[in-house]
Design a protein around this motif. Sequence first.
Motif, PDB file in Angstrom:
ATOM      1  N   LEU A   7      28.056  88.781 -14.101  1.00 44.95           N
ATOM      2  CA  LEU A   7      28.160  87.404 -13.630  1.00 44.95           C
ATOM      3  C   LEU A   7      27.979  86.414 -14.770  1.00 44.95           C
ATOM      4  CD1 LEU A   7      26.196  87.681 -10.266  1.00 44.95           C
ATOM      5  CD2 LEU A   7      28.666  87.551 -10.586  1.00 44.95           C
ATOM      6  N   ASN A   8      27.073  86.712 -15.680  1.00 46.51           N
ATOM      7  CA  ASN A   8      26.869  85.832 -16.835  1.00 46.51           C
ATOM      8  C   ASN A   8      28.115  85.764 -17.704  1.00 46.51           C
ATOM      9  OD1 ASN A   8      24.243  85.261 -16.074  1.00 46.51           O
ATOM     10  ND2 ASN A   8      23.325  86.781 -17.435  1.00 46.51           N
ATOM     11  N   ARG A   9      28.805  86.874 -17.808  1.00 48.77           N
ATOM     12  CA  ARG A   9      29.970  86.930 -18.695  1.00 48.77           C
ATOM     13  C   ARG A   9      31.209  86.297 -18.076  1.00 48.77           C
ATOM     14  NH1 ARG A   9      32.703  92.412 -21.380  1.00 48.77           N
ATOM     15  NH2 ARG A   9      34.527  91.360 -22.255  1.00 48.77           N
ATOM     16  N   PHE A  10      31.416  86.484 -16.776  1.00 44.58           N
ATOM     17  CA  PHE A  10      32.703  86.107 -16.187  1.00 44.58           C
ATOM     18  C   PHE A  10      32.666  84.850 -15.324  1.00 44.58           C
ATOM     19  CE2 PHE A  10      33.216  90.650 -17.079  1.00 44.58           C
ATOM     20  CZ  PHE A  10      34.406  90.622 -17.798  1.00 44.58           C
ATOM     21  N   SER A  11      31.506  84.305 -15.032  1.00 43.83           N
ATOM     22  CA  SER A  11      31.436  83.090 -14.215  1.00 43.83           C
ATOM     23  C   SER A  11      31.549  81.851 -15.092  1.00 43.83           C
ATOM     24  CB  SER A  11      30.119  83.050 -13.437  1.00 43.83           C
ATOM     25  OG  SER A  11      29.970  84.184 -12.619  1.00 43.83           O
ATOM     26  N   VAL A  19      31.040  83.184  -5.743  1.00 46.26           N
ATOM     27  CA  VAL A  19      32.203  83.932  -5.269  1.00 46.26           C
ATOM     28  C   VAL A  19      32.202  85.346  -5.859  1.00 46.26           C
ATOM     29  CG1 VAL A  19      34.725  84.077  -5.333  1.00 46.26           C
ATOM     30  CG2 VAL A  19      33.605  81.882  -4.881  1.00 46.26           C
ATOM     31  N   LEU A  20      31.955  85.455  -7.151  1.00 46.86           N
ATOM     32  CA  LEU A  20      31.969  86.754  -7.802  1.00 46.86           C
ATOM     33  C   LEU A  20      30.797  87.622  -7.341  1.00 46.86           C
ATOM     34  CD1 LEU A  20      33.001  85.817 -11.464  1.00 46.86           C
ATOM     35  CD2 LEU A  20      34.442  86.458  -9.517  1.00 46.86           C
ATOM     36  N   ALA A  21      29.638  87.001  -7.131  1.00 48.37           N
ATOM     37  CA  ALA A  21      28.473  87.755  -6.658  1.00 48.37           C
ATOM     38  C   ALA A  21      28.738  88.341  -5.268  1.00 48.37           C
ATOM     39  CB  ALA A  21      27.241  86.855  -6.633  1.00 48.37           C
ATOM     40  N   ALA A  45      42.931  80.915  -7.905  1.00 48.18           N
ATOM     41  CA  ALA A  45      42.013  80.774  -9.040  1.00 48.18           C
ATOM     42  C   ALA A  45      40.828  81.720  -8.911  1.00 48.18           C
ATOM     43  CB  ALA A  45      41.530  79.329  -9.133  1.00 48.18           C
ATOM     44  N   GLN A  46      40.309  81.874  -7.705  1.00 48.27           N
ATOM     45  CA  GLN A  46      39.189  82.794  -7.502  1.00 48.27           C
ATOM     46  C   GLN A  46      39.621  84.236  -7.721  1.00 48.27           C
ATOM     47  OE1 GLN A  46      38.215  81.460  -3.552  1.00 48.27           O
ATOM     48  NE2 GLN A  46      36.620  80.069  -4.270  1.00 48.27           N
ATOM     49  N   ARG A  47      40.813  84.570  -7.279  1.00 44.21           N
ATOM     50  CA  ARG A  47      41.321  85.917  -7.527  1.00 44.21           C
ATOM     51  C   ARG A  47      41.490  86.159  -9.023  1.00 44.21           C
ATOM     52  NH1 ARG A  47      46.776  88.837  -5.007  1.00 44.21           N
ATOM     53  NH2 ARG A  47      46.964  90.428  -6.626  1.00 44.21           N
ATOM     54  N   ALA A  48      42.001  85.162  -9.719  1.00 43.74           N
ATOM     55  CA  ALA A  48      42.171  85.292 -11.175  1.00 43.74           C
ATOM     56  C   ALA A  48      40.828  85.477 -11.867  1.00 43.74           C
ATOM     57  CB  ALA A  48      42.894  84.071 -11.731  1.00 43.74           C
ATOM     58  N   ALA A  49      39.781  84.860 -11.334  1.00 40.04           N
ATOM     59  CA  ALA A  49      38.444  85.021 -11.908  1.00 40.04           C
ATOM     60  C   ALA A  49      37.880  86.403 -11.612  1.00 40.04           C
ATOM     61  CB  ALA A  49      37.511  83.945 -11.361  1.00 40.04           C
TER      62      ALA A  49
END
Length: 264
Positions: A7-11, A19-21, A45-49
């Motif tokens: 999460l630190n790297r990709f958020s 969303v990622l969590a 955008a969320q899917r791309a993340a």
Amino acid sequence: MNKTELLNRFSRDAEERVVLARALDQLDRAQNRSIPSATQFLSPAQRAALEPLLAASGRPRHLFHGGYEGAERTVCVFLPDWQEPEDWMPEDELAALEAAFPPTGAELTHRNLLGGLMGIGLTRERVGDILVRETAAQIVCLKEAAPIILSQFDQAGRYRLRLREIALADLSPAPAEVKLIHDTVAALRLDAVLASGFSLARSKAADAVAGGRVSLNHRECLKQDKPVEEGDVLTCRGLGKCVVRSVGGQSRKGRIIIEIERYL
């Protein structure tokens, strides 16, 4: 990497981190309980993340589905080891509804319908694509949200609605309207391709990028000289979307030949 490190790297921000969590929670559920588990609806955008995070997690078994092929908003379904993607049934997670409205003089828009759905207490994550037609709209939603919509969503704007559930197979998205653009650019950089795709002056395209209005493959990009490749999706707030369909050779003047589809 553990969950916190991922999460630190990709958020990019706090909202994206949530969303990622939540997606990682569904991944853990699928792996630990050996059952398919899905996120709520994700924007492009969320899917791309999410996709680079999944790659860093070892590419766990998953698929994206929005109720029909080519859907913009999708859920991410994590699959247990025993289940093949073709064996997963979209109807287990998603539902489709049709909202009919008066044919005479009705001017219901996507915004009207979405506002009405939010007005009955639904969050955006529980609603997928809304396909608006002349006398009806088709709504994709999470299966658990369908009874709420059927019982409470009876009006959008000033128009009364008649709702019924339909099969996902009966969804009928309209064919996209696109304009094919053949052009040349001095270099495959974001501002140059953006200018070509949206018929802008190069300086205007550069200003749009610097102003945070432009996304490359659904991720905001502030670098005007960011390289663009074949297949890339460019979106500009207020102007729409275009896709780089092909990159050819060089023209007689040494410029790069490109073909762009602009969505109207």
